[in-house]
Design an enzyme around this catalytic site. Structure first.
Site, mmCIF file in Angstrom:
data_model
loop_
_atom_site.group_PDB
_atom_site.id
_atom_site.type_symbol
_atom_site.label_atom_id
_atom_site.label_comp_id
_atom_site.label_asym_id
_atom_site.label_seq_id
_atom_site.Cartn_x
_atom_site.Cartn_y
_atom_site.Cartn_z
ATOM 1 N N GLN A 1 -48.026 26.127 -26.595
ATOM 2 C CA GLN A 1 -47.994 25.800 -25.172
ATOM 3 C C GLN A 1 -46.885 26.586 -24.488
ATOM 4 O O GLN A 1 -45.809 26.710 -25.080
ATOM 5 C CB GLN A 1 -47.733 24.295 -24.964
ATOM 6 C CG GLN A 1 -48.088 23.830 -23.555
ATOM 7 C CD GLN A 1 -47.769 22.349 -23.309
ATOM 8 O OE1 GLN A 1 -47.218 21.659 -24.142
ATOM 9 N NE2 GLN A 1 -48.130 21.869 -22.143
ATOM 10 N N ASP B 1 -44.113 28.619 -17.463
ATOM 11 C CA ASP B 1 -42.828 28.040 -17.809
ATOM 12 C C ASP B 1 -42.014 27.675 -16.571
ATOM 13 O O ASP B 1 -41.207 26.756 -16.593
ATOM 14 C CB ASP B 1 -42.044 29.090 -18.617
ATOM 15 C CG ASP B 1 -41.420 28.480 -19.846
ATOM 16 O OD1 ASP B 1 -42.040 27.574 -20.419
ATOM 17 O OD2 ASP B 1 -40.314 28.916 -20.217
ATOM 18 N N GLU C 1 -48.152 15.696 -17.998
ATOM 19 C CA GLU C 1 -46.801 15.190 -18.270
ATOM 20 C C GLU C 1 -46.446 13.916 -17.491
ATOM 21 O O GLU C 1 -45.793 13.029 -18.025
ATOM 22 C CB GLU C 1 -45.757 16.288 -18.035
ATOM 23 C CG GLU C 1 -45.905 17.501 -18.965
ATOM 24 C CD GLU C 1 -45.781 17.170 -20.463
ATOM 25 O OE1 GLU C 1 -45.306 16.073 -20.808
ATOM 26 O OE2 GLU C 1 -46.180 18.028 -21.287
ATOM 27 N N ARG D 1 -32.710 23.568 -29.371
ATOM 28 C CA ARG D 1 -33.531 22.866 -28.372
ATOM 29 C C ARG D 1 -33.104 23.282 -26.971
ATOM 30 O O ARG D 1 -31.971 23.021 -26.538
ATOM 31 C CB ARG D 1 -33.371 21.358 -28.575
ATOM 32 C CG ARG D 1 -34.262 20.528 -27.717
ATOM 33 C CD ARG D 1 -34.139 19.070 -28.122
ATOM 34 N NE ARG D 1 -34.814 18.200 -27.174
ATOM 35 C CZ ARG D 1 -34.707 16.887 -27.188
ATOM 36 N NH1 ARG D 1 -33.958 16.299 -28.102
ATOM 37 N NH2 ARG D 1 -35.343 16.148 -26.295
ATOM 38 N N TYR E 1 -42.888 15.811 -14.735
ATOM 39 C CA TYR E 1 -42.585 14.669 -15.606
ATOM 40 C C TYR E 1 -42.174 13.440 -14.789
ATOM 41 O O TYR E 1 -42.804 12.391 -14.849
ATOM 42 C CB TYR E 1 -41.425 15.011 -16.543
ATOM 43 C CG TYR E 1 -41.768 15.989 -17.645
ATOM 44 C CD1 TYR E 1 -42.041 15.537 -18.923
ATOM 45 C CD2 TYR E 1 -41.807 17.357 -17.415
ATOM 46 C CE1 TYR E 1 -42.342 16.408 -19.954
ATOM 47 C CE2 TYR E 1 -42.107 18.249 -18.433
ATOM 48 C CZ TYR E 1 -42.382 17.768 -19.695
ATOM 49 O OH TYR E 1 -42.681 18.631 -20.709
ATOM 50 N N PRO F 1 -37.670 24.714 -30.334
ATOM 51 C CA PRO F 1 -37.136 24.867 -28.977
ATOM 52 C C PRO F 1 -37.395 23.684 -28.043
ATOM 53 O O PRO F 1 -36.789 23.601 -26.976
ATOM 54 C CB PRO F 1 -37.867 26.109 -28.453
ATOM 55 C CG PRO F 1 -39.148 26.157 -29.217
ATOM 56 C CD PRO F 1 -38.823 25.604 -30.576
ATOM 57 N N GLY G 1 -38.226 19.264 -27.531
ATOM 58 C CA GLY G 1 -37.994 17.963 -28.141
ATOM 59 C C GLY G 1 -39.174 17.622 -29.030
ATOM 60 O O GLY G 1 -39.027 17.279 -30.201
ATOM 61 N N GLY G 2 -40.347 17.758 -28.444
ATOM 62 C CA GLY G 2 -41.552 17.465 -29.205
ATOM 63 C C GLY G 2 -42.726 18.228 -28.641
ATOM 64 O O GLY G 2 -42.684 18.704 -27.500
ATOM 65 N N MET G 3 -43.744 18.387 -29.469
ATOM 66 C CA MET G 3 -44.974 19.045 -29.036
ATOM 67 C C MET G 3 -46.141 18.273 -29.634
ATOM 68 O O MET G 3 -46.219 18.073 -30.845
ATOM 69 C CB MET G 3 -44.979 20.513 -29.492
ATOM 70 C CG MET G 3 -46.240 21.276 -29.116
ATOM 71 S SD MET G 3 -46.425 21.416 -27.313
ATOM 72 C CE MET G 3 -48.207 21.300 -27.169
ATOM 73 N N GLU G 4 -47.060 17.894 -28.743
ATOM 74 C CA GLU G 4 -48.122 16.943 -29.085
ATOM 75 C C GLU G 4 -49.301 17.572 -29.827
ATOM 76 O O GLU G 4 -50.455 17.288 -29.500
ATOM 77 C CB GLU G 4 -48.603 16.265 -27.798
ATOM 78 C CG GLU G 4 -49.286 17.196 -26.768
ATOM 79 C CD GLU G 4 -48.342 17.876 -25.783
ATOM 80 O OE1 GLU G 4 -47.149 18.063 -26.102
ATOM 81 O OE2 GLU G 4 -48.813 18.237 -24.685
ATOM 82 N N HIS H 1 -49.421 11.537 -25.404
ATOM 83 C CA HIS H 1 -50.231 12.727 -25.119
ATOM 84 C C HIS H 1 -51.584 12.689 -25.856
ATOM 85 O O HIS H 1 -52.498 13.426 -25.489
ATOM 86 C CB HIS H 1 -49.499 13.996 -25.534
ATOM 87 C CG HIS H 1 -48.606 14.581 -24.477
ATOM 88 N ND1 HIS H 1 -49.059 14.916 -23.218
ATOM 89 C CD2 HIS H 1 -47.284 14.929 -24.510
ATOM 90 C CE1 HIS H 1 -48.050 15.439 -22.516
ATOM 91 N NE2 HIS H 1 -46.964 15.449 -23.273
ATOM 92 N N LYS I 1 -33.578 22.363 -23.962
ATOM 93 C CA LYS I 1 -33.073 21.373 -23.008
ATOM 94 C C LYS I 1 -31.563 21.171 -23.144
ATOM 95 O O LYS I 1 -30.880 20.876 -22.170
ATOM 96 C CB LYS I 1 -33.804 20.057 -23.254
ATOM 97 C CG LYS I 1 -33.276 18.881 -22.508
ATOM 98 C CD LYS I 1 -33.971 17.597 -22.885
ATOM 99 C CE LYS I 1 -32.923 16.521 -23.057
ATOM 100 N NZ LYS I 1 -33.450 15.194 -23.305
ATOM 101 N N GLN J 1 -45.425 27.588 -31.687
ATOM 102 C CA GLN J 1 -45.340 26.779 -30.464
ATOM 103 C C GLN J 1 -46.235 27.477 -29.448
ATOM 104 O O GLN J 1 -45.854 28.482 -28.867
ATOM 105 C CB GLN J 1 -43.885 26.677 -29.980
ATOM 106 C CG GLN J 1 -43.709 26.118 -28.574
ATOM 107 C CD GLN J 1 -44.339 24.755 -28.362
ATOM 108 O OE1 GLN J 1 -44.220 23.861 -29.199
ATOM 109 N NE2 GLN J 1 -45.068 24.580 -27.257
ATOM 110 N N HIS K 1 -43.596 9.431 -26.391
ATOM 111 C CA HIS K 1 -44.091 10.421 -25.427
ATOM 112 C C HIS K 1 -45.176 11.304 -26.063
ATOM 113 O O HIS K 1 -46.278 11.439 -25.519
ATOM 114 C CB HIS K 1 -42.925 11.270 -24.918
ATOM 115 C CG HIS K 1 -43.317 12.351 -23.971
ATOM 116 N ND1 HIS K 1 -43.228 12.219 -22.602
ATOM 117 C CD2 HIS K 1 -43.827 13.595 -24.189
ATOM 118 C CE1 HIS K 1 -43.664 13.328 -22.021
ATOM 119 N NE2 HIS K 1 -44.024 14.192 -22.970
ATOM 120 N N GLU K 2 -44.856 11.866 -27.215
ATOM 121 C CA GLU K 2 -45.837 12.767 -27.849
ATOM 122 C C GLU K 2 -47.090 11.997 -28.267
ATOM 123 O O GLU K 2 -48.209 12.506 -28.158
ATOM 124 C CB GLU K 2 -45.214 13.503 -29.036
ATOM 125 C CG GLU K 2 -43.934 14.298 -28.722
ATOM 126 C CD GLU K 2 -44.014 15.177 -27.487
ATOM 127 O OE1 GLU K 2 -45.126 15.625 -27.129
ATOM 128 O OE2 GLU K 2 -42.965 15.412 -26.853
#
Ligand code: BES
Ligand code: ZN
Length: 633
Positions: free
Chosen positions: A167, A403, A344, A586, A411, A292, A294-297, A325, A588, A165, A321-322
């Protein structure tokens, strides 16, 4: 007919046409939007990309699960813009073994002293004729981008798993690179993994495990380092159509493919609105539950949490959403992390438009209402916590971890601003603008000032009324939500509010029960989120007895319900909370649940006990956050 007459007739045609409200879709011809370039200053990178910039990466790596290390050789093709004598790359925790110029010419380098946040700049001596710089290195055990999972931590529990991961600024923990979103490069890779495993990257991917364990990758479209991604484990592929599909552990594949059946039409809807999907393939990789986010594009291969596999497709807006992106973020990229709302905010707006096109306005309005309420609550909390300055769209992150800018503000306040623009200038005009914006600035950087310039030039300048009603600069540079902010609302939620009120006033649950048999996940979330925070244990028990919310298998509903129960110290359900927190990584979901537990004495005892057990399952991104909330040593 002579030219004069032709022009006159054309004008009449356009005028009558516009009067009838039938304006053509793309109002701004593509050639009219110029590309404004600007010098990028990135407060989170030590790299000297304004002097020498990397253009292409040739990466050869061996993934060693025993030592939990990646051993690699990164060969960078560079462009020396200023006859610089040094190339500076970002690294964090990397063990550098040797550095060569033009393939075989060993050179000197220094790894400067470490900074806890930004890592150790690697300063490499280069020469005028240097075309490539090759670095032999290994990652450390603490590389924050990497999570090494034991078989036990995966869904199928059969083989180890690794995923990255990157980003925002974690690519430097597994690749010496110019680690800022303002630098783009193409890459090739050859990755050697244990036999029986498949390797995937943000690139052209294999669809089958091979016998050698050696996989080759190619990414011919330039991407920034935060979109570098790798996953290694037992995974299988199922196509959804000719250019989209799903990867997952074998035991999750069928469920995942069923959940994402709408993906091909999402891609179509997105393309109809904002132009062609530019990355060829679009696949989703469903990761083990410790992912960690929801999603990563990651380009061509979105990484996703399994917590969206609800069985009823009710959480697939995350994939929208992803996917979005792929335009906002991956094509037009925020120039640095202070500009993250440009990634975002546009993406949330685009996500809602995809969901509206797919499921109708009422559906997308439920999504928008849920996030609107979250934003209002978050703004209040940020005000109370002295974080008010971070409620500006453009945040000051100098010397801070990017972060910290990752709140709901970029968002959801970002979304509301774009929706406000749409409502002010009209959807056709706005869509025309976005279309041109994505195609003109594809593979370029964007920052707030450039964006404001474009909005003023194309949508605002000649119309003072629009300027007055928008208050663009207030939205961007001032904290909080401007008074002209749109308020999403839907009849379906208002009806729930009415039923809730009746139940709480009269104690009679029948009407709620009757209506709720038809509720979608979003209606459940609205219902739970709008119960009084101090509702008390009895009504919660009444609800649970009637509707078994504690046993829900929908992660969003679980998280919302458990949080309310914890705040009200409904302790019977804590074993379920425990199970959830040990399984799911996750962030969130973890953050509000642990925070809620820590508010009471008994809760804190549970939190510590649960965290002790769960922490080894979490990704560094998650445990670094929860370490601040729960004592664990
Ligand atoms: N790119 C983000 C995730 C991210 C942002 C990771 C900044 C690290 C730093 C991704 O697109 C995202 O926003 N994911 C959200 C889901 C979305 C539906 C709001 C998430 O993970 O919760
Ligand atoms: Zn996003």
């Amino acid at each position: 007919m002579n030219l004069k007459w032709t022009l006159l007739l054309a004008c009449c045609f356009i005028m009558t046409h516009c009067k009838n409200g039938q304006e053509p879709k793309t109002l701004i011809p593509l050639s009219d939007m110029a590309i404004h370039t600007f010098e990028i200053k990135d407060p989170h990178s030590n790299a000297n990309f304004n002097e020498v910039v990397v253009k292409h990466l040739d990466w050869k790596a061996e993934v060693d699960f025993d030592q939990k290390k990646i051993k690699a050789r990164a060969e960078w093709t560079i462009e020396n813009k200023t006859e610089a004598t040094k190339l500076i790359l970002d690294t964090k925790g990397l063990a550098i073994e040797s550095v060569y110029l033009n393939g075989d010419q060993e050179t000197t380098y220094t790894l400067l002293d470490g900074d806890k946040l930004f890592g150790q700049p690697l300063v490499i001596d280069i020469q005028n004729n240097t075309k490539t710089v090759t670095i032999q290195y290994q990652t450390s055990e603490h590389a924050a981008a990497l999570q090494w999972l034991s078989p036990q931590q995966t869904h199928d529990k059969e083989a180890a798993f690794l995923f990255t991961q990157s980003q925002a600024i974690l690519a430097r923990t597994w690749l010496p690179c110019q680690d800022g979103p303002g630098v783009r490069f193409t890459y090739n890779a050859e990755v050697n993994v244990p036999k029986g495993m498949l390797a995937l990257m943000s690139a052209v991917n294999p669809v089958k495990t091979n016998e050698t364990g050696i996989y080759s990758f190619q990414m011919d479209q330039a991407i920034p380092s935060y979109l570098m991604a790798l996953a290694v484990g037992r995974m299988e592929y199922q196509a959804l159509d000719h250019h989209s599909g799903v990867y997952a552990e074998p035991g999750m594949l069928a469920k995942s493919a069923a959940e994402f059946v709408d993906l091909p039409s999402m891609i179509n809807k997105a393309e109809e609105m904002y132009g062609p999907y530019r990355w060829g393939q679009y696949d989703v990789l469903v990761l083990p539950p410790s992912f960690p986010f929801g999603g990563m594009e990651n380009p061509r291969l979105t990484f996703a949490t399994p917590t969206i596999i609800a069985g009823d497709q009710s959480l697939v807006s995350l994939v929208a959403h992803e996917l979005a992106h792929s335009w906002s973020g991956n094509l037009v990229t925020n120039s640095d992390w202070e500009e993250i709302w440009i990634n975002e905010g546009f993406t949330v707006y685009f996500e809602h438009r995809i969901m509206e096109a797919l499921k109708g306005r009422e559906y997308s309005e439920m999504l928008a209402s849920l996030t609107y309420q979250e934003l209002i609550e978050e703004l209040d909390a940020m005000k109370a916590d002295g974080q008010w300055a971070d409620t500006k769209l453009k945040v000051d992150l100098v010397g801070r971890d990017p972060d910290e800018g990752l709140t709901g503000v970029p968002y959801n306040k970002g979304y509301l601003l774009l929706r406000k623009i749409e409502e002010t200038v009209g959807r056709d005009k706005w869509d025309g603008f976005l279309n041109t914006y994505f195609s003109t600035y594809a593979f370029h950087s964007m920052n707030t000032e450039t964006l404001i310039g474009l909005l003023e030039e194309f949508l605002i300048s000649e119309n003072k009324a629009i300027a007055d009603s928008l208050q663009l600069r207030q939205w961007i540079y001032e904290p909080g939500l401007p008074s002209n902010a749109p308020v999403p609302s839907t009849q379906r939620f208002l009806a729930i509010d009415e039923l809730t009120k009746q139940w709480l006033d009269k104690g009679e649950l029948t009407q709620v029960m009757k209506a709720s048999s038809q509720w979608t996940t979003h209606e459940w979330l609205h219902f739970i989120n709008n119960l009084p925070k101090d509702i008390g244990i009895d009504p919660l028990m009444q609800l649970d007895a009637a509707m078994a919310l504690t046993q829900s298998t929908n992660a969003e509903i679980q998280a919302a319900w458990y949080q309310l129960c914890i705040v009200n110290q409904y302790e019977e359900i804590y074993p379920y909370v425990e199970e959830f927190l040990v399984e799911v990584g996750r962030r969130k979901f973890l953050t509000p649940l642990y925070k809620a537990l820590m508010q009471s004495e008994t809760g804190a005892v549970w939190a510590e006990k649960i965290y002790k057990q769960a922490r080894p399952n979490y990704h560094p991104v998650s445990y670094q956050t929860i370490d601040q909330i729960v004592p664990w040593k």
